[in-house]
Design a protein around this motif. Sequence first.
Motif, PDB file in Angstrom:
ATOM      1  N   LEU A  27      51.197  42.126  55.371  1.00  0.00           N
ATOM      2  CA  LEU A  27      52.596  42.371  55.726  1.00  0.00           C
ATOM      3  C   LEU A  27      53.480  42.362  54.492  1.00  0.00           C
ATOM      4  O   LEU A  27      54.417  43.161  54.378  1.00  0.00           O
ATOM      5  N   SER A  28      53.206  41.488  53.545  1.00  0.00           N
ATOM      6  CA  SER A  28      54.022  41.375  52.339  1.00  0.00           C
ATOM      7  C   SER A  28      53.559  42.281  51.217  1.00  0.00           C
ATOM      8  O   SER A  28      54.235  42.392  50.192  1.00  0.00           O
ATOM      9  N   GLY A  29      52.408  42.900  51.362  1.00  0.00           N
ATOM     10  CA  GLY A  29      51.939  43.858  50.371  1.00  0.00           C
ATOM     11  C   GLY A  29      51.063  43.287  49.285  1.00  0.00           C
ATOM     12  O   GLY A  29      50.728  43.988  48.325  1.00  0.00           O
ATOM     13  N   GLY A  30      50.649  42.019  49.400  1.00  0.00           N
ATOM     14  CA  GLY A  30      49.754  41.451  48.402  1.00  0.00           C
ATOM     15  C   GLY A  30      48.363  42.028  48.478  1.00  0.00           C
ATOM     16  O   GLY A  30      47.676  42.171  47.457  1.00  0.00           O
ATOM     17  N   LEU A  31      47.924  42.362  49.702  1.00  0.00           N
ATOM     18  CA  LEU A  31      46.625  42.988  49.913  1.00  0.00           C
ATOM     19  C   LEU A  31      46.822  44.334  50.593  1.00  0.00           C
ATOM     20  O   LEU A  31      47.726  44.494  51.423  1.00  0.00           O
ATOM     21  N   ASP A  32      45.976  45.284  50.244  1.00  0.00           N
ATOM     22  CA  ASP A  32      45.984  46.606  50.873  1.00  0.00           C
ATOM     23  C   ASP A  32      44.630  46.844  51.526  1.00  0.00           C
ATOM     24  O   ASP A  32      43.590  46.553  50.928  1.00  0.00           O
TER      25      ASP A  32
ATOM     26  N   ARG B  99      41.852  45.575  48.953  1.00  0.00           N
ATOM     27  CA  ARG B  99      42.131  45.420  47.539  1.00  0.00           C
ATOM     28  C   ARG B  99      43.352  44.558  47.313  1.00  0.00           C
ATOM     29  O   ARG B  99      44.298  44.594  48.096  1.00  0.00           O
ATOM     30  N   GLU B 100      43.318  43.806  46.230  1.00  0.00           N
ATOM     31  CA  GLU B 100      44.526  43.090  45.778  1.00  0.00           C
ATOM     32  C   GLU B 100      45.406  44.100  45.077  1.00  0.00           C
ATOM     33  O   GLU B 100      44.948  44.865  44.232  1.00  0.00           O
ATOM     34  N   HIS B 101      46.685  44.091  45.397  1.00  0.00           N
ATOM     35  CA  HIS B 101      47.572  45.194  45.040  1.00  0.00           C
ATOM     36  C   HIS B 101      47.869  45.302  43.543  1.00  0.00           C
ATOM     37  O   HIS B 101      47.863  46.398  42.976  1.00  0.00           O
ATOM     38  N   LEU B 102      48.113  44.191  42.864  1.00  0.00           N
ATOM     39  CA  LEU B 102      48.719  44.247  41.537  1.00  0.00           C
ATOM     40  C   LEU B 102      47.713  44.303  40.389  1.00  0.00           C
ATOM     41  O   LEU B 102      47.839  45.118  39.470  1.00  0.00           O
ATOM     42  N   LEU B 103      46.700  43.444  40.432  1.00  0.00           N
ATOM     43  CA  LEU B 103      45.752  43.331  39.323  1.00  0.00           C
ATOM     44  C   LEU B 103      44.343  43.779  39.696  1.00  0.00           C
ATOM     45  O   LEU B 103      43.449  43.713  38.860  1.00  0.00           O
ATOM     46  N   ASP B 104      44.176  44.205  40.929  1.00  0.00           N
ATOM     47  CA  ASP B 104      42.850  44.553  41.444  1.00  0.00           C
ATOM     48  C   ASP B 104      41.893  43.371  41.312  1.00  0.00           C
ATOM     49  O   ASP B 104      40.722  43.527  40.954  1.00  0.00           O
ATOM     50  N   LEU B 105      42.405  42.172  41.611  1.00  0.00           N
ATOM     51  CA  LEU B 105      41.555  40.987  41.632  1.00  0.00           C
ATOM     52  C   LEU B 105      40.519  41.145  42.738  1.00  0.00           C
ATOM     53  O   LEU B 105      40.811  41.739  43.789  1.00  0.00           O
ATOM     54  N   PRO B 106      39.319  40.619  42.567  1.00  0.00           N
ATOM     55  CA  PRO B 106      38.314  40.732  43.636  1.00  0.00           C
ATOM     56  C   PRO B 106      38.763  39.991  44.889  1.00  0.00           C
ATOM     57  O   PRO B 106      39.316  38.891  44.809  1.00  0.00           O
ATOM     58  N   VAL B 107      38.529  40.609  46.017  1.00  0.00           N
ATOM     59  CA  VAL B 107      38.927  40.046  47.310  1.00  0.00           C
ATOM     60  C   VAL B 107      37.678  39.640  48.082  1.00  0.00           C
ATOM     61  O   VAL B 107      36.793  40.472  48.325  1.00  0.00           O
TER      62      VAL B 107
ATOM     63  N   ASN C  76      41.011  38.176  58.741  1.00  0.00           N
ATOM     64  CA  ASN C  76      42.087  37.196  58.598  1.00  0.00           C
ATOM     65  C   ASN C  76      41.741  36.059  57.649  1.00  0.00           C
ATOM     66  O   ASN C  76      42.563  35.176  57.426  1.00  0.00           O
ATOM     67  N   SER C  77      40.535  36.070  57.104  1.00  0.00           N
ATOM     68  CA  SER C  77      40.161  35.082  56.095  1.00  0.00           C
ATOM     69  C   SER C  77      39.964  35.721  54.724  1.00  0.00           C
ATOM     70  O   SER C  77      39.536  35.045  53.786  1.00  0.00           O
ATOM     71  N   ALA C  78      40.292  37.001  54.614  1.00  0.00           N
ATOM     72  CA  ALA C  78      40.145  37.694  53.335  1.00  0.00           C
ATOM     73  C   ALA C  78      41.193  37.191  52.351  1.00  0.00           C
ATOM     74  O   ALA C  78      42.301  36.803  52.726  1.00  0.00           O
ATOM     75  N   GLY C  79      40.837  37.215  51.083  1.00  0.00           N
ATOM     76  CA  GLY C  79      41.787  36.797  50.062  1.00  0.00           C
ATOM     77  C   GLY C  79      41.116  36.657  48.716  1.00  0.00           C
ATOM     78  O   GLY C  79      39.922  36.934  48.557  1.00  0.00           O
ATOM     79  N   ILE C  80      41.894  36.216  47.735  1.00  0.00           N
ATOM     80  CA  ILE C  80      41.361  36.075  46.384  1.00  0.00           C
ATOM     81  C   ILE C  80      40.830  34.656  46.180  1.00  0.00           C
ATOM     82  O   ILE C  80      41.236  33.718  46.856  1.00  0.00           O
TER      83      ILE C  80
ATOM     84  N   SER D 255      47.919  31.195  41.286  1.00  0.00           N
ATOM     85  CA  SER D 255      48.192  31.859  42.558  1.00  0.00           C
ATOM     86  C   SER D 255      48.429  30.829  43.663  1.00  0.00           C
ATOM     87  O   SER D 255      47.938  29.691  43.591  1.00  0.00           O
ATOM     88  N   ALA D 256      49.192  31.244  44.673  1.00  0.00           N
ATOM     89  CA  ALA D 256      49.526  30.358  45.787  1.00  0.00           C
ATOM     90  C   ALA D 256      49.808  31.174  47.033  1.00  0.00           C
ATOM     91  O   ALA D 256      50.108  32.372  46.967  1.00  0.00           O
ATOM     92  N   GLY D 257      49.692  30.523  48.194  1.00  0.00           N
ATOM     93  CA  GLY D 257      50.063  31.157  49.452  1.00  0.00           C
ATOM     94  C   GLY D 257      48.891  31.764  50.194  1.00  0.00           C
ATOM     95  O   GLY D 257      47.727  31.521  49.873  1.00  0.00           O
ATOM     96  N   VAL D 258      49.208  32.583  51.170  1.00  0.00           N
ATOM     97  CA  VAL D 258      48.175  33.084  52.074  1.00  0.00           C
ATOM     98  C   VAL D 258      47.359  34.220  51.482  1.00  0.00           C
ATOM     99  O   VAL D 258      46.446  34.731  52.139  1.00  0.00           O
ATOM    100  N   ILE D 259      47.636  34.612  50.240  1.00  0.00           N
ATOM    101  CA  ILE D 259      46.753  35.567  49.573  1.00  0.00           C
ATOM    102  C   ILE D 259      45.419  34.917  49.233  1.00  0.00           C
ATOM    103  O   ILE D 259      44.430  35.596  48.965  1.00  0.00           O
ATOM    104  N   LEU D 260      45.350  33.573  49.285  1.00  0.00           N
ATOM    105  CA  LEU D 260      44.121  32.857  48.962  1.00  0.00           C
ATOM    106  C   LEU D 260      43.100  33.011  50.084  1.00  0.00           C
ATOM    107  O   LEU D 260      43.449  33.034  51.268  1.00  0.00           O
ATOM    108  N   ALA D 261      41.835  33.081  49.714  1.00  0.00           N
ATOM    109  CA  ALA D 261      40.742  33.294  50.670  1.00  0.00           C
ATOM    110  C   ALA D 261      40.392  32.015  51.422  1.00  0.00           C
ATOM    111  O   ALA D 261      40.889  30.933  51.134  1.00  0.00           O
ATOM    112  N   HIS D 262      39.521  32.180  52.419  1.00  0.00           N
ATOM    113  CA  HIS D 262      38.904  31.075  53.178  1.00  0.00           C
ATOM    114  C   HIS D 262      39.874  30.359  54.105  1.00  0.00           C
ATOM    115  O   HIS D 262      39.721  29.167  54.367  1.00  0.00           O
TER     116      HIS D 262
END
Length: 439
Positions: free
Chosen positions: A319-324, A331-339, A362-366, A388-395
Amino acid sequence: MKDTPRHFTTQLAVIGSGIAGFAASIFALNRKIAIAQVGNSGALAYTTGYLDLIGKRNDAVVSDPWQALAKLRESEPKHPLSRVDAGDIRQAFAEFTDFLGACGLAYSAPGAGNITALTPVGTLKQTLCVPATMAAGPRALTANSPCVIVDFKGLKGFSGVELAANLRERWPQLTTQRIGFPGMERGEIYPEVMARALEVATTREQLAEALNAVAGTATVIGVPAILGMHRPDQVRAELERLTGREIFEIPTMPPSVPGIRLRELFQQVLPQKGVSLIPQQKVTSLSFDGEGATLALSDAFGPIRVHAQAVILATGRFLSGGLDAHPAGIREHLLDLPVTQAADRADWYRARYTDPRGHPINSAGIEVDDSFRPLTREGRRYHERLFSAGVILAHQDWIRGRSGAGIAIATAFRAVTEAERFLAGRQAMFPGAPPAQCH
């Protein structure tokens, strides 16, 4: 020249304008770290205003989030909340709610147990902290106080009848009434417009008169979340004085006034406290070198460059655009960090929407290390300056766990703690160099 970049230099750059991003700025302010915060609108307007820590676990309602947290550490050690000390989480919630209260938006203090709060449809949820404008509702529910839920003609997405029907067994002394909103008796009306109208004294007086006309013997009145935008505690206090009854808000369907209140408070207060805030804009690139990090973005006046010693990535999920989400994967939007994600797109969702295990997407993330620095595919830190912080984190499945705010606040606290440690180390290495300042 319009194409000449404007430059900001700071110690810490926060990318993201959801709860995690703003919490990071608050914690950094409390530690006298110079900050620039950048991000698009985020998902704050979609929040209820409740601050959950853990409200559900394995589909079971959680009344003691601290006990649930201890169990979470045993069963899900990779969960972001499992990686933050309970004492740090308590301090993080206390700092966050204290800041809101000092800025005019009071919250209940984090306690030993969850509060049973009302949802827009009359179901119940467990949360750690509630806005002061909503606190009388859980108290009245627990005490089974005579209460009337008042909704308004023309307001969609909120029904007193629905709330009363769903709460009938739990709250037998609950009734409902429908009235017209002063000056908006005809046609469709909207919570945000109603909230801003209630900042006018005449509107409050007219509403108080209308509420008293239908309250009967009820000692408590519940209304949708419309009690002002910038001074909700004062609006509630004035209506209570005029009616002689306790009044509380119930969240509405999103976008909601409590979320908009938070967003507008942050956007108004943080710059007054020294944060270089660049809202409603998306970072287009982030690069690192031996001197620091550079964020590139632009607005209507042209390009902007933010130079920082450390960066916190708090861009959220979809929703916020951190992940596409793409046909080939997430994919992670900004740095293409592995998801971290399901191996195949077909495995993102389970066959049943209501599967109690939830959906893997719903558990995907960096991935991050113990210092909350993002990791590469090889398991190394992406960069020593990046956190990094917030719901972009995995698990974690924050929706099923009713833990979105808790993850945001707790991990922002840890990310700022680690960034502060890094900045202090750099200052110790170069004692003659003064801390960077926003300008």
